[in-house]
Each structure stands twice: as C-alpha cells, then as structure tokens.
Design an enzyme around this catalytic site. Structure first.
Site, short mmCIF file in Angstrom:
data_model
loop_
_atom_site.label_atom_id
_atom_site.label_comp_id
_atom_site.label_asym_id
_atom_site.label_seq_id
_atom_site.Cartn_x
_atom_site.Cartn_y
_atom_site.Cartn_z
N ARG A 240 0.83 -1.20 0.00
CA ARG A 240 0.00 0.00 0.00
C ARG A 240 0.87 1.25 0.00
NH1 ARG A 240 -2.28 -0.62 6.24
NH2 ARG A 240 -0.22 -0.70 7.19
N CYS B 296 4.39 8.75 -4.62
CA CYS B 296 5.34 9.76 -4.20
C CYS B 296 4.54 10.95 -3.67
CB CYS B 296 6.18 10.19 -5.41
SG CYS B 296 6.87 11.84 -5.23
N ASN C 146 -4.15 7.88 5.24
CA ASN C 146 -3.95 6.99 6.38
C ASN C 146 -2.48 7.01 6.78
OD1 ASN C 146 -5.28 4.87 8.10
ND2 ASN C 146 -3.49 3.73 7.39
N GLU C 147 -2.23 7.29 8.03
CA GLU C 147 -0.86 7.24 8.56
C GLU C 147 0.16 7.79 7.56
OE1 GLU C 147 0.05 3.34 10.08
OE2 GLU C 147 -0.94 3.80 11.97
N CYS D 67 10.91 10.49 -0.27
CA CYS D 67 10.99 9.98 -1.64
C CYS D 67 12.10 10.73 -2.37
CB CYS D 67 9.65 10.18 -2.33
SG CYS D 67 9.70 9.75 -4.07
N CYS E 38 12.51 10.52 -5.90
CA CYS E 38 12.24 10.45 -7.35
C CYS E 38 12.44 11.83 -7.99
CB CYS E 38 10.83 9.92 -7.59
SG CYS E 38 9.56 11.17 -7.37
N GLU F 233 -6.67 3.95 16.43
CA GLU F 233 -6.31 2.55 16.21
C GLU F 233 -5.49 2.05 17.37
OE1 GLU F 233 -4.22 1.44 12.67
OE2 GLU F 233 -5.36 2.83 11.43
N HIS G 202 -3.32 -10.45 12.30
CA HIS G 202 -3.50 -9.29 13.20
C HIS G 202 -4.82 -9.47 13.93
CE1 HIS G 202 -3.86 -5.15 14.57
NE2 HIS G 202 -2.70 -4.84 14.02
C1 GLA Z 1 -1.66 0.84 10.96
C2 GLA Z 1 -2.57 1.06 9.78
C3 GLA Z 1 -3.68 0.04 9.69
C4 GLA Z 1 -3.18 -1.34 10.01
C5 GLA Z 1 -2.52 -1.32 11.36
C6 GLA Z 1 -2.06 -2.68 11.83
O1 GLA Z 1 -2.05 1.47 12.09
O2 GLA Z 1 -3.15 2.33 9.79
O3 GLA Z 1 -4.21 0.10 8.39
O4 GLA Z 1 -2.27 -1.75 9.03
O5 GLA Z 1 -1.40 -0.48 11.31
O6 GLA Z 1 -1.46 -2.63 13.08
#
Ligand code: GLA
Length: 703
Positions: free
Chosen positions: A116, A120, A154-155, A163, A165, A311, A362
């Site tokens: 995932r 860049c 996300n994160e 990067c 490039c 999370e 997980h």
């Molecule tokens: C991160 C991601 C999630 C998942 C968790 C697993 O926090 O944001 O998508 O991959 O890790 O611990």
C-alpha cells in the site's frame, strides 16, 4: 501557533469501534457485522481506507453503490462513520498509466506496486487523482447523517516518509527556492564553502542521496523538513477540498505517536481533531510508559483539546518479528489509559479479523472464531463499560509538568554522521526523562520550545540541539515567572541553518542556564562515568552517566549542584542551577542513568513544590481529567499484583457505581475511574491539590 478552530467529531458519546473493511467480505456478512457491532457498543467505524480501486475502477468513473449500502446499513444500526477519503493507496491502473507516481528510495530505485501507499508525496499526478476522489467522496457523502468526520489518507509517512524520485527532487528545489530566495542565500545557509559544495543554480541541487562521504548536514536537515512539508502539503490539499465542499465537518489524519518523520505540530495545526494509532508492545511490561508520553503529545498538539485513539490492537499485531497477544485485561487497561490521557474514546484496527492478506494474523475486535473469540468477548465488555464513564467526555487532563518536543532538534541531533557521538539518541533521551517523571508520579504534557508554558510549574527539555533566540526568550520568561526549567546536554548548539552559535553552546540559552560548554566529551562505547550530586537536604550520592558528558564552566552567578567524580572531567561542574527571577534553570551536561534522572528530576519537582511519589514506581499511574465541577481520576494498575490506593472522602467509582473512601484495592491490570468534586484550583502557575495518593505499602518499589 494558534490552533485552528475546533470542528468537533459529530458523535454524542465516547467513540468506540474500529477500522471496517467490508469490501474484504461478501455482502451477506455485513448485516451480521452491524448486529455484532451494536451488541459490542460500537458507535463509530473508519472506512473505506484502502478502497480506492473499488470505488474508481475506471479513471474518473465512480461506483459508490456498495459504499452507499454499507454506510446506510451502519446508519440504520445507529453507527456513524469516520469516513476515509480513500486516498491512502492508489489503484494499479493509475500506476500503470503513470508509473512515475511510484516513489524512489535513496538510491534512486523505484519501489514497485504490490503493497500500500504506492505513491510519491510530491507527485502532481497522484495529487490530481487523489483530490478528484476526495471531491467525489465529499460531494457524495457530505450531507449523509452518518458522517462523523473525515479521515484523510492513512498514517502519512508510514511506508514512504521520504521519496527521492525526480518529482520529489524538483519539489525539493522549489521548496529551497522559497526558503532561501536566491542561490546565494542557499550557499550561505548551507555553508557550501566547506568541501567545495557551492551551487550556481537550484537546478544543480539533488536531495541527499547515497554519496561518497558525509553529506552537507544542512542539506540533510532541509530534506527532513521538506519531506515532512511535502506530506503536509498533500494533507492540506485534501483539507482544502473538504473545507470547500463540507465546511462544517471535522477533518483528521491518524498519527503514529512520536513519529520522527513528520512534524506533528504543523500537521495538528491544519486539522480539527488529533487522532493517533498506538501499538504498545504487549511483550514489554512497561510499554505503557512511552505510551503515556505519546498520549501527552496527542493531547498537547491542540492545546489540551480531547483527541481520539483511532487505532490500537485488540490483542496481537502482525508486523513485529514476534507478535505477542495481550493478556486478558491488558486491552482494557490500555484503552482506559488512552482515555485517562484525554482520548474521547477507544478505537481499534480492525473490526473483523481478515481472512487473507498481510494482516490476517493481526487481531481484531471480532476474531476468526466470531462471537466466541476472546477478543469479541473483551470488546463487548469494554463497550459496555465505556457507557459508564461517558461523563469524562470533553474533560481535560491536568498536568503541571511539560516536556519539550522539537522536530528540528530531533532531526538535527540524529543526523547519520558528523556528530560528536552517534549514540546520543533524541527519542531515547526524551523517553528516559519522561520515564523518570512517570516513576515520580507525574502526568506530562508536551510543549513546543516557544511555549505556551502557562499552567506548568516544571518544563523539561531533554534536548534542544537547534535553538533560537525566540525559544530562549520564551524559556527565560517561563523561568522568570517562577518556573523550574531543566535542559539536557547538547542543547543550544546550532542555529536553524546548522551553524554553531557564536561562542559555542548553549548559544542563546547561555545566560539563562549560566554555563558555557568548552568541549563535548562523549563516553566510549560500553563505558560509564559518575558524578556526585547533593540533594536540597545536602545528602550526597553518586549518579551514573552513560553515553555523554561535557566539559563546561559555570557562570559566577550559577550554582554547581553536581560535579563529575571520575575520568578526565573529575572535579568539574556537571549539573548547574541558576536562579532567574522567581524561578530557576538547571543544565544537565551529561546523560544520566534512570536512578540519577529520578534523583535530579525529583529534586526539581521538590523545588517546584509538586508532590513527588515517596516510592517511585511504574506500575501505578494516576491521571486526572477535569471539567468545571468534577475531577475524574483514573487509577491504572499496569502491574499484575494488587495495589492499595488511598482515596479521599467523596469519591465515586464510575465503573463499579460505588462510593469509595479510605483504601481502595486495585487488582492487577485493574482500573478505577473516580469522580469527585474538583478541588479549589491552586497556585498562580496552575497546579492543583493532588486528590489521591498512592499507598506505598503494596506497590512494587522502583519498578
Ligand atoms: C496501521 C494502519 C492500519 C493497520 C494497522 C495494523 O495502524 O493504519 O491500516 O495496518 O497499522 O497494526
């Protein structure tokens, strides 16, 4: 920096739920998911984080059918959505159409699609497509009643924080041009007259790649700053779209705790709600200690405003070498710990345990065994318990101590080469100082080196390698108003262009701290040293030093409170304290082992008049959140043995429903949430009466 106005999450309860990936399951499963979510008390789920390829199967053609059905089903079940813009990972067709979207590593090698976050951060093509999807999502769901907030990407930086490039290189050049105005300005800032590095034009500049020897430190530092800014720019571009289409909906992106690669002060300023992903390692019985520092950062990023743990793992993760599950009760106490530290809820990755893909091992709220799984049983139990502590929502954490986190200093002091020692690790030092304060019973906020420091009695700065006059001015004002400031070694060394301050360290902090550093004296690997310290009562002790020491001279108006007692520095000043106005500034020229840190920081807390635990320990944690009339004191026993806590009159345990006073026994991994009227708040600098005191009798000392 003034935090942006706060658009709250549209949810009238503590948030409870997790990431939901319905697109990994046949549609028949969804109704069961909704039923079990209701049963478990879930009221918020995050989706569709990685579903871009299913929403936009053909460029520019969106299929929202399945997503409409999921969101409607959730809404019919009373569950809201933390709606992801879906831009966390691009579809394969976009990569094949535009392979230049893929990021490059430091050696210029293109990273292939197959995981995932395959983009860049500086790619204009990625940005164009991501913003188009964001706009389509906002238009489609902006007025859906289930929409609680926007979850952007996300994160950021999780897999691709930097990067190299060609698009990144071009973006870096533009960033440098904006920062320095002219190539002469850059040459001056980077000190390119050293080693013949002068540039004639910005076009000749590359990001720092693998080279033949040490790379210009300012070039490296600027690349760190640029890379954080490049992701921030992408984040801001999505925010701009959402602000335009859905101006009243809160936006967030999920942080990764104390994450070196991104300056979260800047990211937090751009969003409405801070959210964090926290994965304390169950294999470490003390993982709750750095977790407390991470949570201190999260609540402080927007000036004490409640944040959200978005999370955590119900039990094991799948990305460590060895993924140890959480013992019964550990998920519960970890969740309460985050809430104690200001999170208005507890969320997980993920709802239903995956059947395939890299995360099938997980843990999830609903394990492979379904309703019978331990994780579901514990999830449902916690969901029911959270309803009992609903009153804490919106309240704020009380802390009298703050720790300075400065990304510039983190990056600069941990450059890959050309430092006095590669062993001085910024994060390890910040954690060590926090851990000592934790053992002494302190709840610690995080603050910038420029403040604001209002409300704190003690500010600690484990390291401020890059220091400015503005920071020195703010810290001086804090001390003069009556604060106790502690600054760690290798601070005040360089300016923001990595040039050593005139006269040497601690540069702009020299007058305040009353010291001049003559020479760095790092310890050889494996060697320790000692210094002699006397506490305020005159009791002398020997403290161990590790990694680092310095040859310093104290100013005439400063007190030497500890001296090196061995090696080449024997007899020389090691810790210096200088009074300024109504407060005092302390300089620690060495890195101390845990016992020494506790000793010295304990002395500072005493000097500030803050209550210090008589038996320091790390199993028990007491954190108080308050609103106008009530204090909510969380007593968290992170250890496995029972402890006894002395509770004053008038406390009510929200979890048991009992009135408590006298001695309260808290079992191993046990939690009590005690509501009691707020004590009259205290001194000018904001400290309050400590409402509870831990009985030392049954706590395991020194843990
Ligand atoms: C991160 C991601 C999630 C998942 C968790 C697993 O926090 O944001 O998508 O991959 O890790 O611990």
């Amino acid at each position: 920096m003034t935090p942006t106005p706060h658009r709250p999450i549209r949810l009238d309860a503590l948030a409870y739920g997790g990431d939901y990936n319905p697109d990994q399951w046949p549609e028949e499963t969804w109704a069961e998911d909704a039923r079990l979510m209701r049963q478990a008390g879930v009221n918020l789920v995050s989706l569709p984080v990685f579903s871009w390829p299913l929403i936009e199967k053909t460029p520019g053609v969106y299929d929202f059918g399945w997503l409409d059905r999921v969101i409607d089903l959730l809404w019919d079940s009373g569950i809201k959505v933390d709606l992801a813009t879906g831009t966390a990972t691009p579809p394969a067709w976009l990569i094949r159409l535009h392979p230049e979207v893929l990021p490059h590593n430091v050696d210029g090698q293109r990273l292939e699609f197959g995981s995932r976050q395959a983009y860049c951060p500086s790619s204009p093509i990625f940005r164009e497509h991501a913003l188009r999807l964001t706009e389509a999502m906002a238009t489609r769901y902006g007025s859906h009643p289930a929409l609680a907030m926007w979850h952007i990407s996300n994160e950021y930086g999780d897999h691709v924080p930097r990067c190299w490039c060609p698009a990144s290189a071009a973006h870096f050049r533009t960033w440098l041009q904006n920062r320095y105005g002219s190539i002469d300005g850059l040459n001056e800032a980077w000190g390119t007259s050293c080693w013949g590095q002068n540039y004639l034009t910005f076009e000749h500049i590359e990001p720092p790649r693998t080279s033949m020897g040490p790379i210009n430190p300012t070039q490296q530092l600027d690349f760190e700053r640029f890379s954080s800014d490049a992701l921030l720019e992408l984040f801001q571009a999505e925010i701009d779209v959402l602000r335009r289409v859905t101006p009243d909906i809160a936006v967030t992106t999920n942080f990764m705790s104390l994450f070196k690669e991104l300056d979260y002060w800047d990211f937090a300023a751009a969003e409405d709600v801070v959210t964090d992903d926290a994965y304390p390692d169950p294999a470490d019985p003390h993982a709750h200690v750095p977790a407390a520092l991470n949570y201190g950062l999260m609540r402080s990023l927007k000036g004490g405003q409640p944040w959200l743990l978005l999370e955590q793992a119900p039990s094991a993760v799948s990305w460590r070498d060895v993924n140890v599950p959480k013992a019964p009760g550990r998920m519960r106490i970890d969740s309460f710990q985050a809430i104690a530290h200001g999170s208005d809820g507890a969320m997980f990755f993920q709802w239903r345990q995956a059947k395939f893909g890299p995360e099938k091992y997980h843990s999830a709220m609903l394990g492979h065994r379904g309703e019978q799984s331990r994780s579901f049983q514990e999830t449902a139990a916690l969901g029911a318990e959270l309803k009992k502590i609903e009153a804490v929502r919106g309240s704020r954490v009380k802390a009298s101590v703050a720790l300075v986190v400065d990304w510039d200093s983190w990056w600069g002091s941990t450059a890959p080469d050309s430092l006095p020692s590669q062993r001085l690790n910024w994060l390890e030092q910040a954690r060590a100082w926090h851990s000592a304060l934790f053992a002494l019973g302190q709840t610690v906020d995080v603050v910038r080196a420029t403040g604001p420091f209002h409300g704190y009695d003690v500010v600690v700065v484990p390291n401020l390698y890059i220091a400015t006059e503005a920071q020195a001015g703010a810290l001086t004002a804090f001390v003069e108003r009556g604060g106790q400031l502690v600054v760690g070694p290798f601070s005040g060394v360089v300016d923001p262009t990595e040039k050593v301050h005139d006269g040497g360290a601690p540069g702009p902090l020299r007058e305040l701290l009353g010291v001049e550093v003559d020479e760095w004296w790092p310890l050889p690997d494996g060697q320790t040293g000692t210094l002699s310290w006397s506490d305020a009562a005159g009791t002398a002790s020997e403290l161990s030093t590790l990694i680092w020491s310095e040859w310093i001279d104290a100013a005439a108006d400063a007190d030497v409170v500890a001296r090196y007692s061995d090696g080449a520095l024997a007899g020389r000043a090691a810790i210096v304290r200088r009074t300024a106005g109504a407060g005092a500034a302390w300089y620690l020229s060495a890195t101390l082992a845990d016992a020494g840190l506790q000793e010295v920081l304990g002395g500072v807390l005493d000097a500030a008049g803050l209550p210090v635990r008589s038996t320091p320990g790390r199993d028990i944690e007491i954190v108080t959140r308050s609103n106008e009339d009530t204090d909510f004191t969380f007593v968290l026993n992170h250890g496995t043995g029972a402890v006894s806590v002395a509770v004053p009159e008038g406390a009510h345990d929200l979890l048991t429903g009992d009135d408590v006073s006298g001695n309260l026994t808290v079992q191993g991994f046990g939690v009590a949430v005690l509501a009691h009227p707020s004590p009259t708040s205290g001194t000018e600098t904001g400290s309050t009466t400590e409402p509870l005191s831990v009985s030392t009798a049954s706590e395991n000392p020194g843990v």
